[in-house]
Design a protein around this motif. Structure first.
Motif, PDB file in Angstrom:
ATOM      1  N   ASP A 118     -10.329   3.943   0.062  1.00  0.00           N
ATOM      2  CA  ASP A 118     -11.542   3.693   0.833  1.00  0.00           C
ATOM      3  C   ASP A 118     -11.821   2.212   1.068  1.00  0.00           C
ATOM      4  O   ASP A 118     -12.636   1.871   1.923  1.00  0.00           O
ATOM      5  N   ASP A 119     -11.159   1.320   0.298  1.00  0.00           N
ATOM      6  CA  ASP A 119     -11.378  -0.106   0.530  1.00  0.00           C
ATOM      7  C   ASP A 119     -10.738  -0.583   1.830  1.00  0.00           C
ATOM      8  O   ASP A 119     -10.907  -1.728   2.250  1.00  0.00           O
ATOM      9  N   GLY A 120      -9.977   0.312   2.479  1.00  0.00           N
ATOM     10  CA  GLY A 120      -9.368  -0.016   3.752  1.00  0.00           C
ATOM     11  C   GLY A 120      -8.098  -0.822   3.655  1.00  0.00           C
ATOM     12  O   GLY A 120      -7.520  -1.210   4.676  1.00  0.00           O
ATOM     13  N   TRP A 121      -7.618  -1.063   2.426  1.00  0.00           N
ATOM     14  CA  TRP A 121      -6.432  -1.874   2.221  1.00  0.00           C
ATOM     15  C   TRP A 121      -5.411  -1.218   1.283  1.00  0.00           C
ATOM     16  O   TRP A 121      -4.266  -1.041   1.644  1.00  0.00           O
ATOM     17  N   THR A 122      -5.843  -0.907   0.080  1.00  0.00           N
ATOM     18  CA  THR A 122      -4.904  -0.487  -0.962  1.00  0.00           C
ATOM     19  C   THR A 122      -4.226   0.823  -0.589  1.00  0.00           C
ATOM     20  O   THR A 122      -4.887   1.826  -0.299  1.00  0.00           O
ATOM     21  N   VAL A 123      -2.897   0.814  -0.613  1.00  0.00           N
ATOM     22  CA  VAL A 123      -2.100   2.002  -0.313  1.00  0.00           C
ATOM     23  C   VAL A 123      -1.485   2.500  -1.617  1.00  0.00           C
ATOM     24  O   VAL A 123      -0.845   1.733  -2.347  1.00  0.00           O
ATOM     25  N   VAL A 124      -1.689   3.779  -1.933  1.00  0.00           N
ATOM     26  CA  VAL A 124      -1.209   4.354  -3.187  1.00  0.00           C
ATOM     27  C   VAL A 124      -0.305   5.548  -2.912  1.00  0.00           C
ATOM     28  O   VAL A 124      -0.307   6.115  -1.815  1.00  0.00           O
ATOM     29  N   THR A 125       0.467   5.932  -3.917  1.00  0.00           N
ATOM     30  CA  THR A 125       1.287   7.135  -3.797  1.00  0.00           C
ATOM     31  C   THR A 125       0.374   8.359  -3.863  1.00  0.00           C
ATOM     32  O   THR A 125      -0.578   8.406  -4.640  1.00  0.00           O
ATOM     33  N   ALA A 126       0.684   9.345  -3.054  1.00  0.00           N
ATOM     34  CA  ALA A 126      -0.151  10.540  -2.997  1.00  0.00           C
ATOM     35  C   ALA A 126      -0.102  11.337  -4.284  1.00  0.00           C
ATOM     36  O   ALA A 126      -1.070  12.011  -4.653  1.00  0.00           O
ATOM     37  N   ASP A 127       1.037  11.247  -5.003  1.00  0.00           N
ATOM     38  CA  ASP A 127       1.197  12.046  -6.219  1.00  0.00           C
ATOM     39  C   ASP A 127       0.954  11.241  -7.491  1.00  0.00           C
ATOM     40  O   ASP A 127       1.160  11.748  -8.595  1.00  0.00           O
ATOM     41  N   GLY A 128       0.532   9.993  -7.361  1.00  0.00           N
ATOM     42  CA  GLY A 128       0.256   9.166  -8.535  1.00  0.00           C
ATOM     43  C   GLY A 128       1.486   8.557  -9.181  1.00  0.00           C
ATOM     44  O   GLY A 128       1.369   7.897 -10.224  1.00  0.00           O
ATOM     45  N   SER A 129       2.659   8.744  -8.586  1.00  0.00           N
ATOM     46  CA  SER A 129       3.873   8.150  -9.149  1.00  0.00           C
ATOM     47  C   SER A 129       3.872   6.642  -8.932  1.00  0.00           C
ATOM     48  O   SER A 129       3.163   6.113  -8.067  1.00  0.00           O
ATOM     49  N   ARG A 130       4.663   5.941  -9.719  1.00  0.00           N
ATOM     50  CA  ARG A 130       4.702   4.484  -9.624  1.00  0.00           C
ATOM     51  C   ARG A 130       5.540   4.033  -8.431  1.00  0.00           C
ATOM     52  O   ARG A 130       6.399   4.771  -7.930  1.00  0.00           O
ATOM     53  N   ALA A 131       5.270   2.796  -7.998  1.00  0.00           N
ATOM     54  CA  ALA A 131       5.946   2.256  -6.827  1.00  0.00           C
ATOM     55  C   ALA A 131       6.434   0.842  -7.109  1.00  0.00           C
ATOM     56  O   ALA A 131       5.941   0.163  -8.015  1.00  0.00           O
ATOM     57  N   ALA A 132       7.408   0.398  -6.320  1.00  0.00           N
ATOM     58  CA  ALA A 132       7.925  -0.965  -6.411  1.00  0.00           C
ATOM     59  C   ALA A 132       8.110  -1.516  -5.007  1.00  0.00           C
ATOM     60  O   ALA A 132       8.324  -0.757  -4.048  1.00  0.00           O
ATOM     61  N   HIS A 133       8.044  -2.838  -4.885  1.00  0.00           N
ATOM     62  CA  HIS A 133       8.081  -3.511  -3.576  1.00  0.00           C
ATOM     63  C   HIS A 133       8.795  -4.850  -3.741  1.00  0.00           C
ATOM     64  O   HIS A 133       8.406  -5.666  -4.572  1.00  0.00           O
ATOM     65  N   TRP A 134       9.850  -5.043  -2.964  1.00  0.00           N
ATOM     66  CA  TRP A 134      10.571  -6.320  -2.948  1.00  0.00           C
ATOM     67  C   TRP A 134      10.724  -6.784  -1.504  1.00  0.00           C
ATOM     68  O   TRP A 134      10.948  -5.959  -0.610  1.00  0.00           O
ATOM     69  N   GLU A 135      10.634  -8.097  -1.286  1.00  0.00           N
ATOM     70  CA  GLU A 135      10.696  -8.626   0.084  1.00  0.00           C
ATOM     71  C   GLU A 135      11.239 -10.050   0.100  1.00  0.00           C
ATOM     72  O   GLU A 135      10.968 -10.843  -0.804  1.00  0.00           O
ATOM     73  N   HIS A 136      12.017 -10.354   1.133  1.00  0.00           N
ATOM     74  CA  HIS A 136      12.431 -11.714   1.439  1.00  0.00           C
ATOM     75  C   HIS A 136      12.319 -11.957   2.941  1.00  0.00           C
ATOM     76  O   HIS A 136      12.505 -11.028   3.745  1.00  0.00           O
ATOM     77  N   THR A 137      12.027 -13.185   3.316  1.00  0.00           N
ATOM     78  CA  THR A 137      12.138 -13.620   4.704  1.00  0.00           C
ATOM     79  C   THR A 137      13.548 -14.161   4.896  1.00  0.00           C
ATOM     80  O   THR A 137      13.999 -15.020   4.140  1.00  0.00           O
ATOM     81  N   VAL A 138      14.241 -13.657   5.919  1.00  0.00           N
ATOM     82  CA  VAL A 138      15.657 -13.971   6.115  1.00  0.00           C
ATOM     83  C   VAL A 138      15.907 -14.392   7.559  1.00  0.00           C
ATOM     84  O   VAL A 138      15.407 -13.765   8.497  1.00  0.00           O
TER      85      VAL A 138
END
Length: 265
Positions: free
Chosen positions: A228-248
């Motif tokens: 509802d904060d309009g930003w935070t995206v969560v897994t629908a089933d409550g499982s954990r998530a990971a995120h990696w990123e590079h600018t290339v």
């Protein structure tokens, strides 16, 4: 996301050098955040550290105020996939999995990168999840050297994630709604870069283009929900998530990771 024209901006070598300088600010900031992300620290404190580090480099946080986002980093904990809002109230505990997304603008050019940080001692399955996500990102980076079209990168990311899942004996969910993007004088530019799909599709790739490559994997469902904060995206089933990123950047000599740490620092 943030789609406009179906074109990809081509930069000069001097412009890519400028993006590298912005990328180094991001790399140094994430290194400090990583070392400070310990049990008992709050995500709000990490946000303050990141903002001060960016401003000390005469740069500006990319995220703060972007479409109204209230912080200088995204700090997503456990089931939060992306766009988590850091606060002083969110204190990290031993075993948490924290994904930090950070951007900086220096002399008008953007750098954008994300890491997943293990807080204290995390379960082996969560370490494997993060490693699989990072491997998927690295596969996308490596594919730039031989990719002819955009989704050749997408296919490499998806294939690497599937390979890790088979090796780990689990199923990982790939978040399809969010993905990579073009980057330069704006943080989000054309094209949108899916993290899965068939190869050989999308715009042709050429030297001078810059892309942010950012897979997000979950330990369960690939379905995501925005809070509802309009930003935070969560897994629908409550499982954990990971995120990696590079600018290339795409160069005649292969991929140039603009947000990689400086070996001399």
């Amino acid at each position: 996301m943030f789609r406009r024209r179906n074109t990809i901006e081509v930069k000069t070598r001097g412009e890519l050098d400028a993006m590298r300088r912005a990328g180094l600010v991001v790399a140094r900031t994430l290194d400090l955040v990583r070392r400070s992300a310990v049990p008992g620290a709050s995500t709000g404190e990490l946000n303050e550290l990141a903002e001060q580090t960016i401003r000390d480099a005469d740069a500006v946080p990319s995220f703060k105020g972007y479409h109204g986002f209230p912080a200088s980093i995204c700090a997503s904990v456990n089931e939060q996939i992306v766009h988590g809002i850091p606060t002083r109230d969110r204190v990290l505990n031993d075993g948490d999995l924290l994904s930090v997304d950070c951007g900086a603008i220096l002399d008008g050019w953007h750098g954008d990168s994300a890491v997943t940080i293990e807080i204290g001692t995390v379960p082996d399955r969560d370490r494997a999840l993060s490693e699989a996500t990072r491997a998927a990102m690295e596969a996308g980076v490596a594919a730039i050297g031989s990719a002819a079209r955009l989704t050749d990168i997408s296919h490499a990311i998806e294939t690497a994630a599937q390979r890790s899942a088979a090796e780990h004996g689990v199923e990982y969910g790939m978040i399809a709604e969010y993905g990579g993007h073009g980057i330069g004088r704006e943080m989000h530019m054309e094209p949108f870069l899916p993290n899965l799909g068939r190869p050989g599709r999308g715009p042709k790739l050429t030297s001078g283009m810059a892309l942010a490559i950012e897979p997000m994997l979950t330990a369960g469902s690939s379905e995501a929900v925005e809070l509802d904060d309009g930003w935070t995206v969560v897994t629908a089933d409550g499982s954990r998530a990971a995120h990696w990123e590079h600018t290339v950047a795409i160069t005649d000599d292969g991929p140039w990771v603009l947000t990689a740490p400086d070996d001399n620092s």
